[in-house]
Design a protein around this motif. Structure first.
Motif, mmCIF file in Angstrom:
data_model
loop_
_atom_site.group_PDB
_atom_site.id
_atom_site.type_symbol
_atom_site.label_atom_id
_atom_site.label_comp_id
_atom_site.label_asym_id
_atom_site.label_seq_id
_atom_site.Cartn_x
_atom_site.Cartn_y
_atom_site.Cartn_z
ATOM 1 N N ALA A 77 1.013 -1.228 0.052
ATOM 2 C CA ALA A 77 0.167 0.069 -0.055
ATOM 3 C C ALA A 77 0.898 1.338 -0.112
ATOM 4 C CB ALA A 77 -0.872 0.253 1.300
ATOM 5 N N SER A 78 2.116 1.176 0.640
ATOM 6 C CA SER A 78 3.127 2.453 0.687
ATOM 7 C C SER A 78 4.104 2.223 -0.371
ATOM 8 C CB SER A 78 3.488 2.561 2.113
ATOM 9 O OG SER A 78 4.215 1.449 2.309
ATOM 10 N N GLY A 79 4.133 1.334 -1.113
ATOM 11 C CA GLY A 79 5.197 1.116 -1.987
ATOM 12 C C GLY A 79 5.105 2.102 -3.337
ATOM 13 N N MET A 80 6.270 2.489 -3.791
ATOM 14 C CA MET A 80 6.413 3.152 -4.815
ATOM 15 C C MET A 80 7.643 2.723 -5.804
ATOM 16 S SD MET A 80 7.518 6.854 -3.202
ATOM 17 C CE MET A 80 6.406 6.660 -1.712
ATOM 18 N N LEU A 81 7.430 3.494 -6.905
ATOM 19 C CA LEU A 81 8.598 3.362 -7.815
ATOM 20 C C LEU A 81 9.678 4.316 -7.342
ATOM 21 C CD1 LEU A 81 6.755 3.212 -11.328
ATOM 22 C CD2 LEU A 81 7.678 1.022 -10.151
ATOM 23 N N SER A 82 10.787 4.063 -7.676
ATOM 24 C CA SER A 82 11.904 5.231 -7.524
ATOM 25 C C SER A 82 12.984 4.704 -8.688
ATOM 26 C CB SER A 82 12.534 5.141 -6.127
ATOM 27 O OG SER A 82 13.379 6.365 -5.765
ATOM 28 N N GLY A 83 14.120 5.525 -8.480
ATOM 29 C CA GLY A 83 15.220 5.345 -9.462
ATOM 30 C C GLY A 83 14.766 5.796 -10.969
ATOM 31 N N GLN A 84 15.364 4.977 -11.863
ATOM 32 C CA GLN A 84 15.187 5.259 -13.395
ATOM 33 C C GLN A 84 13.594 4.974 -13.566
ATOM 34 O OE1 GLN A 84 18.098 3.575 -16.104
ATOM 35 N NE2 GLN A 84 19.624 3.684 -14.377
ATOM 36 N N ALA A 85 13.000 3.729 -13.013
ATOM 37 C CA ALA A 85 11.546 3.791 -13.340
ATOM 38 C C ALA A 85 10.690 4.819 -12.967
ATOM 39 C CB ALA A 85 11.131 2.508 -12.515
ATOM 40 N N ALA A 104 9.931 0.046 -0.656
ATOM 41 C CA ALA A 104 8.818 -0.506 0.219
ATOM 42 C C ALA A 104 9.090 -0.624 1.882
ATOM 43 C CB ALA A 104 8.454 -1.928 -0.098
ATOM 44 N N ARG A 105 8.302 -0.266 2.619
ATOM 45 C CA ARG A 105 8.403 -0.066 3.967
ATOM 46 C C ARG A 105 9.113 -1.306 4.536
ATOM 47 N NH1 ARG A 105 6.902 4.387 6.275
ATOM 48 N NH2 ARG A 105 5.223 5.702 5.379
ATOM 49 N N ARG A 106 10.123 -1.151 5.479
ATOM 50 C CA ARG A 106 10.955 -2.285 5.973
ATOM 51 C C ARG A 106 9.777 -3.130 6.626
ATOM 52 N NH1 ARG A 106 16.241 -3.072 6.139
ATOM 53 N NH2 ARG A 106 16.363 -0.822 5.742
ATOM 54 N N SER A 107 8.957 -2.813 7.188
ATOM 55 C CA SER A 107 7.690 -3.244 8.032
ATOM 56 C C SER A 107 6.853 -4.074 7.126
ATOM 57 C CB SER A 107 7.102 -2.315 8.986
ATOM 58 O OG SER A 107 6.189 -1.213 8.057
ATOM 59 N N VAL A 126 12.301 5.046 6.188
ATOM 60 C CA VAL A 126 11.792 6.356 5.762
ATOM 61 C C VAL A 126 11.369 6.478 4.330
ATOM 62 C CG1 VAL A 126 12.130 8.934 5.844
ATOM 63 C CG2 VAL A 126 13.269 7.258 7.316
ATOM 64 N N MET A 127 9.984 6.692 4.104
ATOM 65 C CA MET A 127 9.640 6.568 2.577
ATOM 66 C C MET A 127 9.550 8.068 2.221
ATOM 67 S SD MET A 127 9.000 3.546 1.510
ATOM 68 C CE MET A 127 7.863 3.356 0.225
ATOM 69 N N PRO A 136 2.072 4.929 -8.598
ATOM 70 C CA PRO A 136 2.939 5.440 -7.352
ATOM 71 C C PRO A 136 4.294 5.401 -7.402
ATOM 72 C CG PRO A 136 1.325 3.576 -6.908
ATOM 73 C CD PRO A 136 1.129 3.864 -8.305
ATOM 74 N N ARG A 137 4.862 6.542 -7.273
ATOM 75 C CA ARG A 137 6.288 6.912 -7.571
ATOM 76 C C ARG A 137 6.767 7.976 -6.847
ATOM 77 N NH1 ARG A 137 2.846 9.443 -10.563
ATOM 78 N NH2 ARG A 137 3.580 11.425 -11.729
ATOM 79 N N ALA A 138 8.317 7.924 -6.500
ATOM 80 C CA ALA A 138 8.769 9.091 -5.864
ATOM 81 C C ALA A 138 8.853 10.241 -6.747
ATOM 82 C CB ALA A 138 10.281 8.636 -5.575
ATOM 83 N N ARG A 139 8.774 11.419 -5.942
ATOM 84 C CA ARG A 139 9.015 12.653 -6.901
ATOM 85 C C ARG A 139 10.496 12.917 -7.586
ATOM 86 N NH1 ARG A 139 9.340 17.251 -3.927
ATOM 87 N NH2 ARG A 139 10.442 15.830 -2.331
ATOM 88 N N VAL A 140 10.437 13.543 -8.400
ATOM 89 C CA VAL A 140 11.568 13.828 -9.373
ATOM 90 C C VAL A 140 12.858 13.723 -8.615
ATOM 91 C CG1 VAL A 140 13.091 14.752 -11.291
ATOM 92 C CG2 VAL A 140 10.221 14.313 -11.533
ATOM 93 N N PRO A 141 12.949 14.720 -7.770
ATOM 94 C CA PRO A 141 14.353 14.882 -7.213
ATOM 95 C C PRO A 141 14.917 13.675 -6.322
ATOM 96 C CG PRO A 141 12.909 16.813 -6.538
ATOM 97 C CD PRO A 141 12.182 15.824 -7.321
ATOM 98 N N SER A 142 13.825 13.015 -5.602
ATOM 99 C CA SER A 142 14.062 11.750 -4.886
ATOM 100 C C SER A 142 14.558 10.791 -5.679
ATOM 101 C CB SER A 142 12.910 11.427 -4.008
ATOM 102 O OG SER A 142 13.398 10.179 -3.133
ATOM 103 N N ALA A 143 13.695 10.418 -6.776
ATOM 104 C CA ALA A 143 14.121 9.494 -7.868
ATOM 105 C C ALA A 143 15.357 9.682 -8.540
ATOM 106 C CB ALA A 143 12.846 9.523 -8.516
ATOM 107 N N THR A 144 15.796 11.025 -8.650
ATOM 108 C CA THR A 144 17.062 11.251 -9.340
ATOM 109 C C THR A 144 18.148 10.866 -8.316
ATOM 110 O OG1 THR A 144 16.022 12.866 -10.733
ATOM 111 C CG2 THR A 144 18.550 12.883 -10.500
ATOM 112 N N ILE A 145 18.286 11.184 -7.224
ATOM 113 C CA ILE A 145 19.270 10.736 -6.298
ATOM 114 C C ILE A 145 19.339 9.529 -6.128
ATOM 115 C CG2 ILE A 145 19.957 11.289 -4.010
ATOM 116 C CD1 ILE A 145 19.928 13.698 -5.841
ATOM 117 N N ASP A 146 18.227 8.613 -6.035
ATOM 118 C CA ASP A 146 18.200 7.249 -5.918
ATOM 119 C C ASP A 146 18.837 6.488 -7.258
ATOM 120 O OD1 ASP A 146 17.095 6.872 -3.333
ATOM 121 O OD2 ASP A 146 15.093 6.740 -4.120
#
Length: 312
Positions: A77-85, A104-107, A126-127, A136-146
């Motif tokens: 439910a809290s998962g999201m894409l990050s990085g290049q995807a 994904a949350r560690r929990s 920390v998501m 569902p995806r991280a915002r661009v700045p966070s995704a870029t750093i990842d």
């Protein structure tokens, strides 16, 4: 949606999910069909299982967007894409060079089976903030750093950062702000350097390599973002330019071998020389990679001649 409607007892909520999620649905989602019902649809050849608990409501091969949806939903439910995807989902035009990265949350319950080989799962306590609308995806700045941190090589991370900035998906200020909250992220210092270089006028990987060669050989930084009008009145952007010495360098990539581009290059070069830039050098990206010392010798000679001509 024809195959989805053929499945019995498919509620309006389920149909809404499928429409909103490119025909992909997860068993954990409110309104989704039961896991047993979707498993039966797979057995009948109506649906496909894309990951543990995630299904495609169609029997054929999945599209790229459907893989992205499936990956994000696999993270819970809290998962999201990050990085290049995630960057691709934001409109990044560079081809993705790795598996689909999911945060994904560690929990969150870790599926011991069913993780597809095309997916990389990153667990965190920390998501980041999720982008609004769509997959569902991280915002661009966070995704870029990842993406920069997870890249296989430094060169790949540089391409990611420069291309994001060049496409204006994020600003240097936004990336720097993201890094303030992530002091231990991999390649942090390198990304900050890239942001500074981009802000100074570097807008491509070729210009980045060229600027670093200049620094390595004690040649002062060129003036960048220079634009001139040719004799036809067309505004031209010059790759590399030293105003005081009147030295211009054009960096020719693979695309310059096209006949139409080559003819335009000839006209542009002649126009600039006629207008007063007396020293005009060309260098291919292949030369910069494999025989840069020879070109640097020529560039130093051009600078010396330019200083003499312009009494610098």
């Amino acid at each position: 949606m024809r195959d989805a409607r053929a499945m019995p007892h498919l509620s309006s909520d389920a149909l809404h999910l499928l429409k909103a999620q490119s025909n992909v649905v997860a068993a954990w989602q409110p309104g989704a069909p039961s896991h047993e019902a979707m498993t039966r649809a797979v057995a009948k050849g109506q649906w496909r299982r894309m990951a543990h608990g995630v299904f495609l409501a169609a029997p054929g091969p999945a599209l790229d967007e459907q893989y992205l949806w499936a990956a994000a939903l696999y993270g819970g439910a809290s998962g999201m894409l990050s990085g290049q995807a995630a960057l691709v989902a934001h409109g990044w035009t560079v081809e993705r060079r790795c598996d689909i990265d999911v945060l994904a949350r560690r929990s969150t319950h870790a599926y011991s089976e069913g993780k597809p080989e095309w997916l990389r799962l990153h667990r965190t306590t920390v998501m980041p903030r999720v982008a609004k609308g769509g997959i569902p995806r991280a915002r661009v700045p966070s995704a870029t750093i990842d993406a920069a941190a997870w890249a296989d090589t430094d060169a790949e991370s540089e391409l990611i950062v420069i291309s994001v900035l060049r496409q204006r998906l994020a600003t240097g200020t936004e990336l720097s702000s993201e890094l303030e909250d992530r002091p231990s992220v991999k390649r942090r210092k390198k990304v900050l350097t890239l942001i500074e270089e981009f802000d100074s006028g570097i807008t491509s990987m070729n210009e980045l390599r060229f600027a670093r060669l200049c620094r390595e050989h004690g040649i002062r930084e060129p003036d960048r973002q220079v634009r001139r009008r040719d004799s036809r009145g067309k505004l031209r952007r010059i790759d590399v330019y030293w105003d005081a010495e009147g030295v211009v360098v054009e960096i020719d990539g693979v695309g310059h071998s096209d006949l139409e581009v080559e003819m335009d290059d000839d006209y542009r070069q002649n126009s600039l020389v006629i207008s007063g830039d007396r020293i005009f050098l060309r260098v291919s990206t292949a030369t910069l990679r494999h025989d840069s010392d020879t070109f640097i010798t020529q560039l130093k000679a051009a600078h010396e001649q330019g200083r003499m001509l312009h009494h610098v």
